[in-house]
Design a protein around this motif. Structure first.
Motif, mmCIF file in Angstrom:
data_model
loop_
_atom_site.group_PDB
_atom_site.id
_atom_site.type_symbol
_atom_site.label_atom_id
_atom_site.label_comp_id
_atom_site.label_asym_id
_atom_site.label_seq_id
_atom_site.Cartn_x
_atom_site.Cartn_y
_atom_site.Cartn_z
ATOM 1 N N GLY A 114 0.818 -1.196 0.000
ATOM 2 C CA GLY A 114 0.000 0.000 0.000
ATOM 3 C C GLY A 114 0.855 1.249 0.000
ATOM 4 O O GLY A 114 1.978 1.266 0.509
ATOM 5 N N VAL A 115 0.313 2.300 -0.602
ATOM 6 C CA VAL A 115 0.914 3.635 -0.574
ATOM 7 C C VAL A 115 -0.157 4.613 -0.121
ATOM 8 O O VAL A 115 -1.270 4.619 -0.666
ATOM 9 C CB VAL A 115 1.456 4.042 -1.959
ATOM 10 C CG1 VAL A 115 1.753 5.539 -2.006
ATOM 11 C CG2 VAL A 115 2.710 3.257 -2.303
ATOM 12 N N LEU A 116 0.176 5.412 0.866
ATOM 13 C CA LEU A 116 -0.687 6.498 1.300
ATOM 14 C C LEU A 116 -0.051 7.817 0.890
ATOM 15 O O LEU A 116 1.111 8.081 1.199
ATOM 16 C CB LEU A 116 -0.873 6.474 2.822
ATOM 17 C CG LEU A 116 -1.695 7.640 3.400
ATOM 18 C CD1 LEU A 116 -3.140 7.585 2.915
ATOM 19 C CD2 LEU A 116 -1.638 7.642 4.928
ATOM 20 N N SER A 117 -0.827 8.627 0.173
ATOM 21 C CA SER A 117 -0.382 9.968 -0.223
ATOM 22 C C SER A 117 -1.472 10.934 0.216
ATOM 23 O O SER A 117 -2.411 11.211 -0.520
ATOM 24 C CB SER A 117 -0.165 10.032 -1.739
ATOM 25 O OG SER A 117 0.077 11.367 -2.153
ATOM 26 N N ARG A 118 -1.341 11.417 1.427
ATOM 27 C CA ARG A 118 -2.405 12.207 2.055
ATOM 28 C C ARG A 118 -2.023 13.678 2.007
ATOM 29 O O ARG A 118 -1.272 14.166 2.810
ATOM 30 C CB ARG A 118 -2.601 11.721 3.497
ATOM 31 C CG ARG A 118 -3.868 12.177 4.165
ATOM 32 C CD ARG A 118 -4.081 11.400 5.464
ATOM 33 N NE ARG A 118 -5.314 11.777 6.106
ATOM 34 C CZ ARG A 118 -5.404 12.707 7.053
ATOM 35 N NH1 ARG A 118 -4.322 13.342 7.469
ATOM 36 N NH2 ARG A 118 -6.562 13.001 7.597
ATOM 37 N N VAL A 139 6.573 1.126 -7.130
ATOM 38 C CA VAL A 139 6.877 0.514 -5.833
ATOM 39 C C VAL A 139 5.766 -0.395 -5.329
ATOM 40 O O VAL A 139 5.999 -1.220 -4.440
ATOM 41 C CB VAL A 139 7.210 1.586 -4.764
ATOM 42 C CG1 VAL A 139 8.431 2.389 -5.188
ATOM 43 C CG2 VAL A 139 6.020 2.511 -4.504
ATOM 44 N N LEU A 140 4.562 -0.269 -5.889
ATOM 45 C CA LEU A 140 3.457 -1.128 -5.454
ATOM 46 C C LEU A 140 3.579 -2.518 -6.063
ATOM 47 O O LEU A 140 3.906 -2.672 -7.238
ATOM 48 C CB LEU A 140 2.114 -0.524 -5.862
ATOM 49 C CG LEU A 140 1.547 0.566 -4.958
ATOM 50 C CD1 LEU A 140 0.352 1.240 -5.636
ATOM 51 C CD2 LEU A 140 1.132 0.001 -3.598
ATOM 52 N N ALA A 141 3.273 -3.522 -5.255
ATOM 53 C CA ALA A 141 3.162 -4.883 -5.766
ATOM 54 C C ALA A 141 1.876 -5.015 -6.570
ATOM 55 O O ALA A 141 0.923 -4.240 -6.386
ATOM 56 C CB ALA A 141 3.149 -5.871 -4.597
ATOM 57 N N PRO A 142 1.805 -5.985 -7.495
ATOM 58 C CA PRO A 142 0.534 -6.241 -8.179
ATOM 59 C C PRO A 142 -0.582 -6.472 -7.168
ATOM 60 O O PRO A 142 -0.415 -7.227 -6.212
ATOM 61 C CB PRO A 142 0.834 -7.504 -8.995
ATOM 62 C CG PRO A 142 2.313 -7.448 -9.236
ATOM 63 C CD PRO A 142 2.886 -6.849 -7.973
ATOM 64 N N GLY A 143 -1.694 -5.780 -7.366
ATOM 65 C CA GLY A 143 -2.793 -5.862 -6.418
ATOM 66 C C GLY A 143 -2.674 -4.907 -5.253
ATOM 67 O O GLY A 143 -3.574 -4.845 -4.411
ATOM 68 N N GLY A 144 -1.562 -4.147 -5.196
ATOM 69 C CA GLY A 144 -1.386 -3.185 -4.115
ATOM 70 C C GLY A 144 -2.324 -1.993 -4.252
ATOM 71 O O GLY A 144 -2.831 -1.700 -5.341
ATOM 72 N N HIS A 145 -2.541 -1.300 -3.148
ATOM 73 C CA HIS A 145 -3.525 -0.217 -3.108
ATOM 74 C C HIS A 145 -2.863 1.133 -2.831
ATOM 75 O O HIS A 145 -1.919 1.232 -2.040
ATOM 76 C CB HIS A 145 -4.568 -0.496 -2.026
ATOM 77 C CG HIS A 145 -5.444 -1.672 -2.324
ATOM 78 N ND1 HIS A 145 -6.593 -1.584 -3.067
ATOM 79 C CD2 HIS A 145 -5.298 -2.989 -2.009
ATOM 80 C CE1 HIS A 145 -7.150 -2.782 -3.169
ATOM 81 N NE2 HIS A 145 -6.375 -3.654 -2.541
ATOM 82 N N LEU A 146 -3.397 2.153 -3.488
ATOM 83 C CA LEU A 146 -3.017 3.546 -3.263
ATOM 84 C C LEU A 146 -4.211 4.299 -2.710
ATOM 85 O O LEU A 146 -5.324 4.188 -3.237
ATOM 86 C CB LEU A 146 -2.577 4.200 -4.577
ATOM 87 C CG LEU A 146 -2.472 5.736 -4.574
ATOM 88 C CD1 LEU A 146 -1.292 6.201 -3.721
ATOM 89 C CD2 LEU A 146 -2.347 6.279 -5.999
ATOM 90 N N LEU A 147 -3.984 5.075 -1.649
ATOM 91 C CA LEU A 147 -4.986 6.018 -1.160
ATOM 92 C C LEU A 147 -4.380 7.410 -1.273
ATOM 93 O O LEU A 147 -3.348 7.690 -0.654
ATOM 94 C CB LEU A 147 -5.363 5.722 0.291
ATOM 95 C CG LEU A 147 -6.414 6.668 0.908
ATOM 96 C CD1 LEU A 147 -7.740 6.575 0.155
ATOM 97 C CD2 LEU A 147 -6.617 6.365 2.392
ATOM 98 N N ILE A 148 -4.997 8.255 -2.097
ATOM 99 C CA ILE A 148 -4.475 9.591 -2.342
ATOM 100 C C ILE A 148 -5.537 10.619 -1.968
ATOM 101 O O ILE A 148 -6.704 10.466 -2.312
ATOM 102 C CB ILE A 148 -4.019 9.740 -3.815
ATOM 103 C CG1 ILE A 148 -3.335 11.078 -4.057
ATOM 104 C CG2 ILE A 148 -5.158 9.515 -4.794
ATOM 105 C CD1 ILE A 148 -2.618 11.164 -5.404
ATOM 106 N N ALA A 149 -5.136 11.635 -1.215
ATOM 107 C CA ALA A 149 -6.059 12.674 -0.743
ATOM 108 C C ALA A 149 -5.605 14.032 -1.255
ATOM 109 O O ALA A 149 -4.405 14.319 -1.321
ATOM 110 C CB ALA A 149 -6.129 12.674 0.781
ATOM 111 N N PHE A 150 -6.583 14.875 -1.586
ATOM 112 C CA PHE A 150 -6.288 16.192 -2.155
ATOM 113 C C PHE A 150 -7.549 17.042 -2.069
ATOM 114 O O PHE A 150 -8.638 16.547 -1.731
ATOM 115 C CB PHE A 150 -5.827 16.058 -3.610
ATOM 116 C CG PHE A 150 -6.807 15.326 -4.496
ATOM 117 C CD1 PHE A 150 -7.725 16.001 -5.270
ATOM 118 C CD2 PHE A 150 -6.808 13.933 -4.525
ATOM 119 C CE1 PHE A 150 -8.630 15.321 -6.072
ATOM 120 C CE2 PHE A 150 -7.709 13.230 -5.319
ATOM 121 C CZ PHE A 150 -8.622 13.930 -6.095
#
Length: 215
Positions: A114-118, A139-150
């Motif tokens: 997972g990657v968090l970009s808040r 950098v994310l593995a296949p199936g990995g999740h990103l949460l991005i806030a803006f």
């Protein structure tokens, strides 16, 4: 007119306000049940996919990284501001915090669940955002999740808008436009939340969270 800020200028600006920023935001999640809920969903989908290693990119003084750790994730933080990283290390000595840049992460390919970009991309001019999204995908593995806030821009006719942020010039994005950019970099939107501004908010901007998944 708001001028673009060079990366070094943004870093120095956050170094200068790091202690004040920590004091203002260390308890911000306590007063925001919706943000806690969104972070909880992020943690749950990461764990459900069988992973738990998450990078909080633009972690500031580390309070959200610590929250993710409390949700059962193996979370670490990265920030361009050495002063912020120093505060994070002192407040949360059991966690890892590194000085780094989102467009050149010292993280191996495909190793994050997972990657968090808040609110960490808001100071990027539009022409610099694609390189950062490419790094998120790398950098994310296949199936990995990103949460991005803006913060949302005024509408589809103005997909990006610059505004005078308290620390450094920043940008708002129309959610559909940013979601399309994510798709272009192999990150498919799976959910979004939009929070309307409170009457007491200094800026009357919608606050957006996009959850996306690497194919």
């Amino acid at each position: 007119m708001v001028e673009h800020a060079a990366p070094g200028t943004v870093r120095e600006a956050y170094d200068a306000v790091a202690a004040t920023y920590e004091e203002m935001f260390r308890d911000s999640l306590r007063d925001s049940p919706l943000d806690r809920a969104v972070l909880g969903v992020f943690a749950e989908v990461v764990r459900a996919a069988g992973g738990g290693r998450v990078a909080d990119l633009g972690c500031g003084p580390g309070h959200v990284t610590a929250h993710l750790d409390g949700l059962g994730l193996s979370a670490f933080g990265v920030d361009a501001s050495p002063a912020m990283i120093g505060l994070a290390r002192r407040a949360h000595p059991h966690l890892r915090f590194d000085v780094g840049s989102m467009d050149a992460l010292d993280i191996a390919d495909g190793t994050l669940d997972g990657v968090l970009s808040r609110w960490s991309v808001i100071h990027l001019p539009p022409d610099e955002l694609p390189a950062v999204l490419a790094e998120f995908h790398r950098v994310l593995a296949p199936g990995g999740h990103l949460l991005i806030a803006f913060s949302a821009s005024g509408g589809p006719a103005h997909p990006t808008q610059v505004f005078d942020h308290a620390v450094a010039p920043a940008y708002r994005w129309w959610p559909d436009h940013l979601a399309a950019l994510l798709r272009a970099y192999g990150l498919a939107e799976t959910a979004r939340t939009i929070r309307e501004p409170e009457p007491t908010d200094r800026r009357q901007f919608q606050q957006v969270h996009l959850l996306a998944r690497k194919a």
